[in-house]
Design an enzyme around this catalytic site. Structure first.
Site, short mmCIF file in Angstrom:
data_model
loop_
_atom_site.label_atom_id
_atom_site.label_comp_id
_atom_site.label_asym_id
_atom_site.label_seq_id
_atom_site.Cartn_x
_atom_site.Cartn_y
_atom_site.Cartn_z
N GLU A 170 0.81 -1.22 0.00
CA GLU A 170 0.00 0.00 0.00
C GLU A 170 0.85 1.28 0.00
OE1 GLU A 170 -2.85 -0.44 3.19
OE2 GLU A 170 -3.87 -2.09 2.16
N GLU A 285 -4.71 -8.73 -0.57
CA GLU A 285 -5.56 -8.67 0.62
C GLU A 285 -7.00 -8.49 0.15
OE1 GLU A 285 -4.51 -5.57 3.36
OE2 GLU A 285 -2.36 -6.06 3.33
#
Length: 553
Positions: A170, A285
């Site tokens: 991220e 994820e």
């Protein structure tokens, strides 16, 4: 890295079995075949990515071979091991990784590889701890980042090709986003490929900005892949659902058309941008963001519909998925699922579709006449095969009728199932389909909830609630002039758990400090509690300084 330190790390890796003296391991699969073989995947979350002293600092137990074998036994074929490196680094300019920490990671990687799992190791919370300072501190950040990957790549250079590296989790920059991420991914690629051994062809995973699947971010990553010209690259994004549904805000408490379309669009974009062009994709994820507070933030049936649809779209889009699990799903001590129903739905979706329905609860008032109830079946390519009560197959035309996708439970059946009509679930039916898992249908008796007046403080306010078997879906908050009260004042519907939360056992509804922090002092607020039965109940609260007064209609 000094020669002595490199020798020490190699010795440790040999000792735990990640390396073998002969390095006699199978040749790597092509990227697409390997990623397909990794489906489905699971995250060892809140463990090596914990920012405390060690892997237990965020509440999870030490990893054992039994845990990894347990995950393999559940049908998972790969694990992602997020790693936060910052607390294990020495000072500049070498940024030497603590050999003990690296050896412990290598031990766990070795266990997983020995068990036949694919393993993906990354740089995790470093992304927001210090990598995000790259726009203002470019050279120092790049030096620290490349030092980490130089050491990790060297340590694992001869590990099994089933070990993958993921550049960063991220990534997030305030400015120069595309250029800085391209530079970071390119530096990662250069370091790993230049470390030799199996790293010359090791599969490397690279994210979009924020690991977001917006088209602009996908295109930026695609440009980096084109520039690198390496067939052993994999794209990664994350998916936590349509945000209003994912956290239960803005009236998004159902897996409705908007939530379904968001999911469809995401898979279409990643497929068209990467998969259709021969570049494999891993959703590193996935889950629902509301799970960070409680897996009950999203109603069970709506949750199951999301996971069923997600699994189906992943399968037909040829995208590998890795469940985010920070300990809230698979009990790492008991080696059992905290929500077996959710697991069964996920496991089924890896192979086929399952039928669902408009609801998993049939609400029937505890007083008044009992009447037939109808639910809409979502066949999802299956066909209806029957309705059961325990091991008893119910009779079509007597206990129920079916017209297209409309399943109607007869008055006679409901009368038998409701019994004395005491509040709560009185019986549970199982809707069976031609394939996939059955759909649970609870028969519930309720009356409209009643709320009572209360006083408290902005730090601790709960109102007494006699739920009478009903279940709370959402809450709105408005001032007398109709404007929206509380956080996220662009919507009347407040965020479940973050601003309010029911406690069915205690018979209360709590309003959080975060809610009152954004309520105007002295201005009465009307709350409307919306229940899954369809009932609505209003309540009024007024904040005066730190004191809160609540009154019921």
């Amino acid at each position: 890295m000094t020669g002595r330190l490199r020798s020490l790390i190699a010795t440790l890796l040999l000792a735990v079995g990640v390396l073998t003296p002969t390095a006699a391991q199978a040749a790597p699969l092509a990227a697409g075949s390997a990623v397909a073989a990794m489906q489905p995947g699971w995250n060892l979350g809140n463990t090596f990515d914990a920012t405390g002293a060690d892997e237990t600092s965020w509440g999870n137990p030490r990893v054992t071979p039994e845990l990894l074998a347990g995950i393999r036994a559940q049908g998972f074929r790969s694990i992602r091991i997020p790693v936060t490196w910052s607390q294990h680094l020495g000072p500049a300019p070498d940024y030497t990784i603590d050999p003990v920490a690296l050896a412990r990671l290598a031990e766990v990687v070795g266990w997983a590889l020995d068990d036949g799992l694919y393993v993906m190791v990354n740089v995790h919370h470093d992304s927001w701890q210090w990598i995000n300072r790259m726009p203002a501190d470019h050279d120092a950040v790049l030096a620290e980042y490349t030092a980490i990957w130089t050491q990790v790549a060297t340590a694992f250079r001869d590990a099994s090709p089933r070990l993958l590296f993921e550049s960063v989790n991220e990534p997030q920059f305030v400015t120069e986003k595309a250029a800085l991420l391209a530079e970071l991914n390119t530096a990662f690629h250069t370091v790993v490929r230049g470390s030799g051994g199996r790293n010359a062809t090791r599969l490397l995973v690279m994210p979009t900005m924020h690991t977001n699947a917006g088209q602009a971010y996908l295109d930026e990553l695609a440009s980096t892949f084109t520039a690198l010209g390496d067939p052993n690259l994999i794209a990664t994004v994350h998916y936590y659902g349509y945000w209003p549904f994912s956290v239960n805000i803005a009236g998004g408490y159902r897996f409705d058309a908007a939530a379904r379309q968001d999911l469809l669009d995401t898979f279409q974009r990643v497929h068209d941008t990467f998969v259709a062009k021969g570049i494999p994709v891993i959703i590193g994820e996935y889950g629902l963001l509301g799970f960070d507070r409680s897996t009950g933030t999203i109603e069970q049936g709506e949750k199951l519909k999301f996971f069923e649809f997600f699994g189906h779209q992943a399968r037909i889009s040829r995208v590998t998925t890795m469940l985010w699990d920070n300990g809230q799903h698979f009990d790492r001590t008991a080696l059992t699922w905290r929500d077996p129903e959710l697991y069964e739905q996920m496991r089924s979706s890896w192979r086929t579709r399952s039928g669902t329905a408009s609801s998993d609860v049939v609400f029937t008032a505890a007083t008044g006449p009992i009447t037939a109830k109808t639910v809409t079946l979502n066949l999802n390519g299956t066909s209806f095969s029957g309705l059961r009560l325990g091991r008893t197959t119910l009779r079509r035309g007597v206990d129920y009728s079916l017209a297209g996708d409309q399943l109607t439970l007869s008055t006679g059946l409901l009368r038998r199932l409701l019994g004395d009509r005491a509040y709560g679930v009185r019986s549970t039916l199982s809707v069976r389909f031609s394939h996939g898992v059955p759909w649970r249908l609870d028969i519930l008796s309720y009356d409209t909830a009643t709320l009572s007046g209360a006083t408290g403080t902005v730090d601790a306010f709960t109102l007494p609630a006699a739920f009478h078997g009903d279940r709370l879906a959402t809450m709105t908050a408005v001032y007398a002039d109709g404007s929206y009260a509380g956080p996220q004042n662009w919507t009347a519907y407040k965020e479940y758990d973050a601003t309010f939360h029911p406690d069915y056992a205690a018979g209360t509804i709590g309003l959080t400090p975060a809610f009152f922090a954004e309520v105007t002092d002295g201005a009465p607020v009307t709350l409307t509690f919306i229940f899954w039965s369809g009932a609505t109940v209003t309540y009024h609260v007024t904040r005066t300084g730190t004191t809160v007064t609540g009154t019921a209609d």
